[in-house]
Design a protein around this motif. Structure first.
Motif, PDB file in Angstrom:
ATOM      1  N   GLY A 216       0.876 -18.495 -20.933  1.00 31.77           N
ATOM      2  CA  GLY A 216       1.127 -19.100 -22.231  1.00 31.77           C
ATOM      3  C   GLY A 216       0.520 -18.334 -23.383  1.00 31.77           C
ATOM      4  O   GLY A 216      -0.089 -17.284 -23.231  1.00 31.77           O
ATOM      5  N   VAL A 217       0.683 -18.904 -24.568  1.00 34.85           N
ATOM      6  CA  VAL A 217       0.084 -18.383 -25.790  1.00 34.85           C
ATOM      7  C   VAL A 217      -1.040 -19.326 -26.180  1.00 34.85           C
ATOM      8  O   VAL A 217      -0.816 -20.528 -26.353  1.00 34.85           O
ATOM      9  N   ALA A 218      -2.244 -18.807 -26.285  1.00 28.72           N
ATOM     10  CA  ALA A 218      -3.398 -19.659 -26.550  1.00 28.72           C
ATOM     11  C   ALA A 218      -3.196 -20.504 -27.796  1.00 28.72           C
ATOM     12  O   ALA A 218      -2.952 -19.975 -28.884  1.00 28.72           O
ATOM     13  N   SER A 219      -3.250 -21.829 -27.619  1.00 30.66           N
ATOM     14  CA  SER A 219      -3.116 -22.808 -28.696  1.00 30.66           C
ATOM     15  C   SER A 219      -1.772 -22.715 -29.411  1.00 30.66           C
ATOM     16  O   SER A 219      -1.617 -23.223 -30.520  1.00 30.66           O
ATOM     17  N   GLY A 220      -0.806 -22.082 -28.780  1.00 30.60           N
ATOM     18  CA  GLY A 220       0.516 -21.953 -29.371  1.00 30.60           C
ATOM     19  C   GLY A 220       1.456 -23.025 -28.854  1.00 30.60           C
ATOM     20  O   GLY A 220       1.048 -24.011 -28.235  1.00 30.60           O
ATOM     21  N   THR A 221       2.739 -22.832 -29.106  1.00 36.79           N
ATOM     22  CA  THR A 221       3.749 -23.745 -28.599  1.00 36.79           C
ATOM     23  C   THR A 221       4.194 -23.261 -27.230  1.00 36.79           C
ATOM     24  O   THR A 221       4.824 -22.209 -27.103  1.00 36.79           O
ATOM     25  N   ASN A 222       3.825 -23.995 -26.185  1.00 41.89           N
ATOM     26  CA  ASN A 222       4.102 -23.604 -24.814  1.00 41.89           C
ATOM     27  C   ASN A 222       4.976 -24.623 -24.089  1.00 41.89           C
ATOM     28  O   ASN A 222       4.891 -24.776 -22.872  1.00 41.89           O
ATOM     29  N   THR A 223       5.769 -25.305 -24.852  1.00 44.54           N
ATOM     30  CA  THR A 223       6.650 -26.312 -24.277  1.00 44.54           C
ATOM     31  C   THR A 223       7.493 -25.696 -23.166  1.00 44.54           C
ATOM     32  O   THR A 223       8.102 -24.644 -23.344  1.00 44.54           O
ATOM     33  N   SER A 246       0.928 -27.892 -26.960  1.00 39.56           N
ATOM     34  CA  SER A 246       0.985 -27.415 -28.337  1.00 39.56           C
ATOM     35  C   SER A 246      -0.346 -27.746 -28.999  1.00 39.56           C
ATOM     36  O   SER A 246      -0.886 -28.836 -28.790  1.00 39.56           O
ATOM     37  N   GLY A 247      -0.882 -26.801 -29.761  1.00 39.78           N
ATOM     38  CA  GLY A 247      -2.143 -27.063 -30.449  1.00 39.78           C
ATOM     39  C   GLY A 247      -3.343 -26.632 -29.631  1.00 39.78           C
ATOM     40  O   GLY A 247      -3.229 -26.015 -28.571  1.00 39.78           O
ATOM     41  N   ALA A 248      -4.524 -26.992 -30.113  1.00 41.54           N
ATOM     42  CA  ALA A 248      -5.781 -26.504 -29.555  1.00 41.54           C
ATOM     43  C   ALA A 248      -6.300 -27.315 -28.382  1.00 41.54           C
ATOM     44  O   ALA A 248      -7.292 -26.934 -27.757  1.00 41.54           O
ATOM     45  N   THR A 249      -5.663 -28.455 -28.075  1.00 38.71           N
ATOM     46  CA  THR A 249      -6.074 -29.261 -26.927  1.00 38.71           C
ATOM     47  C   THR A 249      -4.851 -29.596 -26.096  1.00 38.71           C
ATOM     48  O   THR A 249      -3.713 -29.503 -26.553  1.00 38.71           O
ATOM     49  N   SER A 250      -5.092 -30.003 -24.847  1.00 38.17           N
ATOM     50  CA  SER A 250      -4.005 -30.376 -23.947  1.00 38.17           C
ATOM     51  C   SER A 250      -2.951 -29.280 -23.879  1.00 38.17           C
ATOM     52  O   SER A 250      -1.756 -29.525 -23.945  1.00 38.17           O
ATOM     53  N   ASN A 251      -3.450 -28.031 -23.699  1.00 44.55           N
ATOM     54  CA  ASN A 251      -2.558 -26.889 -23.821  1.00 44.55           C
ATOM     55  C   ASN A 251      -3.220 -25.672 -23.184  1.00 44.55           C
ATOM     56  O   ASN A 251      -4.402 -25.690 -22.824  1.00 44.55           O
TER      57      ASN A 251
END
Length: 376
Positions: A216-223, A246-251
């Motif tokens: 993924g992309v750190a704190s990016g949109t990883n849907t 998406s965002g800095a948590t739960s991602n």
């Protein structure tokens, strides 16, 4: 990882005189981890191939970061049967390391929920009951375990595994996990200390599951990025459930360890290039310098400075000698592109770069390349 300088890449091939080090080139490795929100985030591994079962020896280790606000009980990793008797779980309870198996719960008195990264390892020798397990925090052995429910032998059965929860439905962890490893041997303290700051290949003896979380992309949109990869031959992939992605948590977020240890193979040969070739395809010659020893890549088609920087990272992440700093330099027409890589105590790569006036190709560029060693 780096910003691309805004310049049109129209240049000639540089002429450089470089000697001695052979590198193998691999893709650059991202340094990510997975953040769990403590509400419903969990990874399910349907089958943990070659999992250590019954009372056999094993080791579970990971990097974890747990905030002070988390004072409950959350699992880092659990696997085995659905019954308490038949599984093994490693978690954080009231900020302390806790291991559960076969009606025994053992807690070691060391604070983990301080908001900083810690390396956690639990090694069970295969005898002596759960209290015989050795627990290491940042490579240091913990003492004084407190057991409730006696000191039972492990009785783990085959079943699914979970990351960040007990069973996908309870004991959710609030925090971040990186570099999860499962072994079918009891790793020694020396082995744990030696390897905790380095990424693995997935082929190490005794390693049955390895999750570096470099996705993924750190704190990016990883849907849609809902699969956790296992780098061992067992291919025990996991499925993400409940994550916002998406965002800095739960991602997928920045990891603690980016545990890439460069490797290099030294040679006794020296080669030289001293020709400048005009071409309609934008190309450049790049010098990569590690502890005063250099190697050249000439006639490489770096159409953009970003492409060159990507190659510099690839070189840095593939060397067999652990270097703390690497300098890279490309001489383009009228410009010198400087790209320095540094590693922190965990091996993570940090970069700095600049674009500065340089002598034209073949006219003093060699001297400028070797001055780059000052970056080291």
């Amino acid at each position: 990882m780096f910003a691309k300088p805004r310049i049109v890449a129209t240049f000639l091939l540089a002429a450089l005189l470089i000697a001695g080090l052979t590198w193998s080139v691999h893709a650059a490795t991202v340094a990510n981890a997975l953040d769990f929100d403590g509400v419903n985030d969990s990874v399910t591994i349907a089958t943990l191939t070659n999992a250590p079962l019954a009372n056999s020896a094993r080791t579970v280790e990971a990097w974890v970061k747990v905030p002070p606000t988390f004072t409950g009980y959350g699992m880092v990793f659990a696997y085995g049967g659905t019954a308490f008797l038949s599984r093994l779980s490693v978690g954080i309870q009231a900020g302390k390391v806790t291991v559960e198996s076969n009606n025994s719960t053992v807690t070691w008195p060391a604070t983990v929920n301080d908001g900083t990264w810690h390396h956690l390892a639990v090694a069970y020798p295969g005898s002596g009951g759960i209290v015989a397990a050795s627990v290491y925090l940042d490579g240091t052995a913990l003492t004084g375990p407190v057991s409730t429910g006696g000191n039972q032998a492990l009785a783990t059965v085959s079943g699914p595994a979970y990351v960040g929860s007990l069973n996908g439905a309870s004991y959710f962890l609030t925090g971040t996990i990186d570099e999860l490893r499962v072994w079918n041997v009891a790793r020694t303290q020396a082995q744990i200390q030696a390897a905790k700051g380095a990424e693995l290949t997935g082929t190490e003896a005794g390693l049955v599951a390895y999750y570096p979380f470099n996705q993924g992309v750190a704190s990016g949109t990883n849907t849609g990025l809902t699969t956790l990869s296992d780098l061992t031959s067992g291919a025990s992939t996991g499925t993400l459930n409940g994550f916002a992605l998406s965002g800095a948590t739960s991602n997928w977020v920045s990891g603690a360890t980016a545990l890439v240890v460069p490797t290099a193979t030294a040679t006794n040969t020296a080669t030289a290039t001293n020709t400048a070739t005009a071409t309609t395809t934008p190309t450049a010659s790049a010098a990569f310098i590690a502890r005063g020893v250099s190697t050249a890549f000439t006639a490489l088609a770096f159409r953009t400075l970003g492409a060159f920087a990507a190659r510099a990272v690839a070189i840095a992440t593939s060397a067999t000698v652990a270097v703390t700093r690497i300098a890279a330099f490309a001489l383009f027409f009228r410009f010198g592109y400087r790209f320095c890589l540094r590693r922190d105590r965990c091996g993570r790569i940090a970069s700095e770069q600049s674009l500065e006036p340089a002598e034209e190709a073949g006219d003093g560029g060699e001297e400028k390349v070797f001055r780059m060693m000052q970056c080291l």
